[in-house]
Write a protein that holds these residues in place. Structure first.
Motif, PDB file in Angstrom:
ATOM      1  N   THR A 131      -5.061   1.237  -2.354  1.00 22.12           N
ATOM      2  CA  THR A 131      -4.674   2.164  -1.283  1.00 22.12           C
ATOM      3  C   THR A 131      -5.722   3.250  -1.089  1.00 22.12           C
ATOM      4  O   THR A 131      -6.107   3.571   0.042  1.00 22.12           O
ATOM      5  CB  THR A 131      -3.320   2.816  -1.605  1.00 22.12           C
ATOM      6  N   GLU A 132      -6.195   3.813  -2.193  1.00 22.55           N
ATOM      7  CA  GLU A 132      -7.203   4.879  -2.133  1.00 22.55           C
ATOM      8  C   GLU A 132      -8.478   4.399  -1.450  1.00 22.55           C
ATOM      9  O   GLU A 132      -9.026   5.073  -0.566  1.00 22.55           O
ATOM     10  CB  GLU A 132      -7.497   5.344  -3.561  1.00 22.55           C
ATOM     11  N   TYR A 133      -8.946   3.236  -1.835  1.00 16.59           N
ATOM     12  CA  TYR A 133     -10.191   2.708  -1.279  1.00 16.59           C
ATOM     13  C   TYR A 133     -10.060   2.405   0.211  1.00 16.59           C
ATOM     14  O   TYR A 133     -10.930   2.747   1.009  1.00 16.59           O
ATOM     15  CB  TYR A 133     -10.580   1.441  -2.043  1.00 16.59           C
ATOM     16  N   LEU A 134      -8.953   1.784   0.607  1.00 20.00           N
ATOM     17  CA  LEU A 134      -8.769   1.418   2.012  1.00 20.00           C
ATOM     18  C   LEU A 134      -8.523   2.640   2.889  1.00 20.00           C
ATOM     19  O   LEU A 134      -8.934   2.670   4.052  1.00 20.00           O
ATOM     20  CB  LEU A 134      -7.611   0.423   2.149  1.00 20.00           C
ATOM     21  N   TYR A 135      -7.846   3.652   2.355  1.00 17.71           N
ATOM     22  CA  TYR A 135      -7.587   4.873   3.126  1.00 17.71           C
ATOM     23  C   TYR A 135      -8.901   5.525   3.554  1.00 17.71           C
ATOM     24  O   TYR A 135      -9.085   5.860   4.731  1.00 17.71           O
ATOM     25  CB  TYR A 135      -6.762   5.846   2.279  1.00 17.71           C
ATOM     26  N   TRP A 136      -9.826   5.691   2.618  1.00 19.07           N
ATOM     27  CA  TRP A 136     -11.086   6.361   2.950  1.00 19.07           C
ATOM     28  C   TRP A 136     -11.989   5.476   3.794  1.00 19.07           C
ATOM     29  O   TRP A 136     -12.824   5.982   4.559  1.00 19.07           O
ATOM     30  CB  TRP A 136     -11.793   6.814   1.675  1.00 19.07           C
ATOM     31  N   GLY A 137     -11.828   4.165   3.673  1.00 22.21           N
ATOM     32  CA  GLY A 137     -12.540   3.281   4.588  1.00 22.21           C
ATOM     33  C   GLY A 137     -12.072   3.475   6.019  1.00 22.21           C
ATOM     34  O   GLY A 137     -12.882   3.501   6.958  1.00 22.21           O
ATOM     35  N   MET A 138     -10.751   3.617   6.207  1.00 28.68           N
ATOM     36  CA  MET A 138     -10.195   3.870   7.529  1.00 28.68           C
ATOM     37  C   MET A 138     -10.667   5.216   8.064  1.00 28.68           C
ATOM     38  O   MET A 138     -11.014   5.340   9.260  1.00 28.68           O
ATOM     39  CB  MET A 138      -8.664   3.843   7.453  1.00 28.68           C
ATOM     40  N   ILE A 139     -10.720   6.212   7.221  1.00 29.49           N
ATOM     41  CA  ILE A 139     -11.174   7.536   7.642  1.00 29.49           C
ATOM     42  C   ILE A 139     -12.616   7.472   8.143  1.00 29.49           C
ATOM     43  O   ILE A 139     -12.949   8.000   9.214  1.00 29.49           O
ATOM     44  CB  ILE A 139     -11.072   8.551   6.482  1.00 29.49           C
ATOM     45  N   GLU A 140     -13.480   6.792   7.394  1.00 35.65           N
ATOM     46  CA  GLU A 140     -14.887   6.735   7.792  1.00 35.65           C
ATOM     47  C   GLU A 140     -15.069   5.995   9.108  1.00 35.65           C
ATOM     48  O   GLU A 140     -15.825   6.440   9.985  1.00 35.65           O
ATOM     49  CB  GLU A 140     -15.713   6.062   6.696  1.00 35.65           C
ATOM     50  N   CYS A 141     -14.388   4.871   9.261  1.00 35.73           N
ATOM     51  CA  CYS A 141     -14.525   4.096  10.507  1.00 35.73           C
ATOM     52  C   CYS A 141     -13.949   4.866  11.694  1.00 35.73           C
ATOM     53  O   CYS A 141     -14.579   4.941  12.762  1.00 35.73           O
ATOM     54  CB  CYS A 141     -13.806   2.754  10.366  1.00 35.73           C
ATOM     55  N   GLY A 142     -12.768   5.444  11.528  1.00 31.64           N
ATOM     56  CA  GLY A 142     -12.134   6.170  12.616  1.00 31.64           C
ATOM     57  C   GLY A 142     -12.938   7.380  13.049  1.00 31.64           C
ATOM     58  O   GLY A 142     -13.139   7.617  14.254  1.00 31.64           O
ATOM     59  N   LEU A 189       0.855  -1.183   0.000  1.00 31.19           N
ATOM     60  CA  LEU A 189       0.000   0.000   0.000  1.00 31.19           C
ATOM     61  C   LEU A 189       0.894   1.237   0.000  1.00 31.19           C
ATOM     62  O   LEU A 189       2.000   1.210   0.540  1.00 31.19           O
ATOM     63  CB  LEU A 189      -0.916   0.029   1.230  1.00 31.19           C
ATOM     64  N   GLY A 190       0.371   2.314  -0.573  1.00 32.30           N
ATOM     65  CA  GLY A 190       1.100   3.585  -0.530  1.00 32.30           C
ATOM     66  C   GLY A 190       2.309   3.663  -1.439  1.00 32.30           C
ATOM     67  O   GLY A 190       3.192   4.495  -1.214  1.00 32.30           O
ATOM     68  N   SER A 191       2.372   2.822  -2.457  1.00 30.31           N
ATOM     69  CA  SER A 191       3.494   2.878  -3.410  1.00 30.31           C
ATOM     70  C   SER A 191       3.013   2.357  -4.751  1.00 30.31           C
ATOM     71  O   SER A 191       1.984   1.673  -4.840  1.00 30.31           O
ATOM     72  CB  SER A 191       4.678   2.048  -2.908  1.00 30.31           C
ATOM     73  N   SER A 192       3.744   2.664  -5.788  1.00 22.17           N
ATOM     74  CA  SER A 192       3.363   2.236  -7.138  1.00 22.17           C
ATOM     75  C   SER A 192       3.702   0.765  -7.349  1.00 22.17           C
ATOM     76  O   SER A 192       4.464   0.160  -6.589  1.00 22.17           O
ATOM     77  CB  SER A 192       4.088   3.096  -8.182  1.00 22.17           C
ATOM     78  N   GLU A 193       3.084   0.206  -8.359  1.00 21.49           N
ATOM     79  CA  GLU A 193       3.369  -1.189  -8.707  1.00 21.49           C
ATOM     80  C   GLU A 193       4.847  -1.361  -9.055  1.00 21.49           C
ATOM     81  O   GLU A 193       5.454  -0.504  -9.704  1.00 21.49           O
ATOM     82  CB  GLU A 193       2.526  -1.634  -9.895  1.00 21.49           C
TER      83      GLU A 193
END
Length: 374
Positions: free
Chosen positions: A265-276, A73-77
């Motif tokens: 990464t984008e999808y999981l980041y905003w999921g963490m934001i919403e839950c937190g 996560l947080g880096s390019s392929e």
């Protein structure tokens, strides 16, 4: 030349969001329990349900930090040069780890979001459940949230049916997901839409109930403002929904021209934001009393001590006697009784000791019965 990473795709931002929100949530839940104990109120369902919500949110944060530490996560392929073909056709460790982290995280999302929603609803039931109509509506909403949580949890867990190897196997690649799993973005979009709709409904529930109370306009606004703090959660869920919609429209998933690692990464980041944010906001109504107590009372006590006067302290004590719902989140919803009325014994005012206790804690919106509300 690859496009620059957006802030929510960068490793340091992902870690910062995961760690900071987990710390804030831990402190918020601890203070929530401390406030309830300090007020000598028994812990209710809306309090207890925040424990699993907090623990699962911490689990999501751990998954994100682990993903960043593994470069998933947080880096390019970073496709090994010896592998021929696009990222959709080959299997390599970075993408395999990203898929596993994504699956673990999105499996926990419905559980956390459902717990937060249920906590709000149980809180409303404790405050507003003063007639059968309101009680039945709140119970129906709780059942709806429970069904929503269970449905989408199993939908995510079994998104590939019983072909768990498609996600957890050693030869993870996009080709297996397209062949054996449901359309990921369609599932994510359905979760996002229903999540946003239920958030909106839950946040606006208290407003019409408050405005039917026999209170001054200022107190109605103040009370509504406390509950509408939950709109922050709506903002987070709306942001995630917009991103999911845009990604689905651009068909970023399973697109050989898109960086799958950054999409995840984008999808999981905003999921963490919403839950937190959701866990923190769910604790705010209870913490309002603690903030009011320490700020307002300390100022009055300090002023009284400085002037050598006891009147200010006595006024504070007398005011506290008239707080009903303020015992729950620090705002007085009852008009001050006249001095002559307060001086009468409780039985002379038609109030038993037990019914008074019930009104201030279990049913602090007791005045709602006399407001003509249906």
């Amino acid at each position: 030349m690859p496009a620059p990473l957006k802030y929510y795709q960068k490793a340091n931002h992902v870690v910062a969001a995961a760690v900071s929100l987990c710390v804030v949530d831990i402190i918020s839940v601890i203070l929530r329990f401390y406030t309830r104990r300090r007020e000598r109120h028994s812990l209710k369902a809306d309090d207890w349900i925040m424990i699993p919500a907090l623990l699962i949110t911490i689990g999501i944060g751990i998954c994100l930090v682990y993903g960043v530490s593994q470069g998933a996560l947080g880096s390019s392929e970073d496709i090994p040069p010896e592998l021929l073909g696009s990222a959709l056709d080959v299997s390599y460790e970075q993408l395999g780890t990203a898929f596993k982290v994504e699956f673990s995280t999105i499996s926990m999302l419905p559980l956390t979001l459902g717990s937060v929603k249920a906590s709000f609803l149980f809180f409303y039931r404790r405050i507003f459940s003063v007639n059968k109509t309101t009680d039945k509506f709140l119970i129906s909403m709780i059942v709806t949230v429970a069904i929503w949580t269970v449905t989408f949890f199993f939908a995510v867990v079994f998104e590939c049916g019983l072909n768990f190897w498609a996600i957890w196997g050693d030869s993870l690649k996009v080709e297996n997901l397209t062949a054996h799993c449901v359309k990921t973005m369609d599932l994510a979009l359905s979760i996002g839409i229903t999540d946003f709709i239920t958030d909106v409904v839950i946040i606006i529930i208290p407003v019409p109930l408050i405005w039917r109370l026999n209170l001054s306009t200022g107190k109605k606004i103040a009370a509504s403002a406390v509950f509408l703090l939950g709109a922050v959660t709506i903002g987070a869920s709306l942001t995630r929904l917009i991103i999911i919609t845009q990604d689905r429209h651009k068909n970023v998933v399973f697109n050989p021209h898109e960086d799958e690692i950054l999409v995840i990464t984008e999808y999981l980041y905003w999921g963490m934001i919403e839950c937190g944010v959701g866990v923190f906001v769910a604790c705010l109504p209870t913490l309002q009393f603690l903030l009011r107590e320490f700020s307002f009372k300390s100022i009055i006590d300090s002023t009284g001590s400085l002037l050598g006067s006891r009147e200010s302290k006595m006024e504070y004590v007398n005011t506290n006697r008239d707080i009903h719902v303020g015992r729950t989140f620090g705002i007085s919803f009852s008009e001050r009784r006249s001095t002559s009325t307060r001086s009468l014994p409780m039985h002379a005012r038609g109030i038993s000791r037990d019914s008074h206790t019930l009104k201030t804690e279990a049913y602090p919106m007791g005045d709602y019965k006399n407001s003509g509300a249906v």
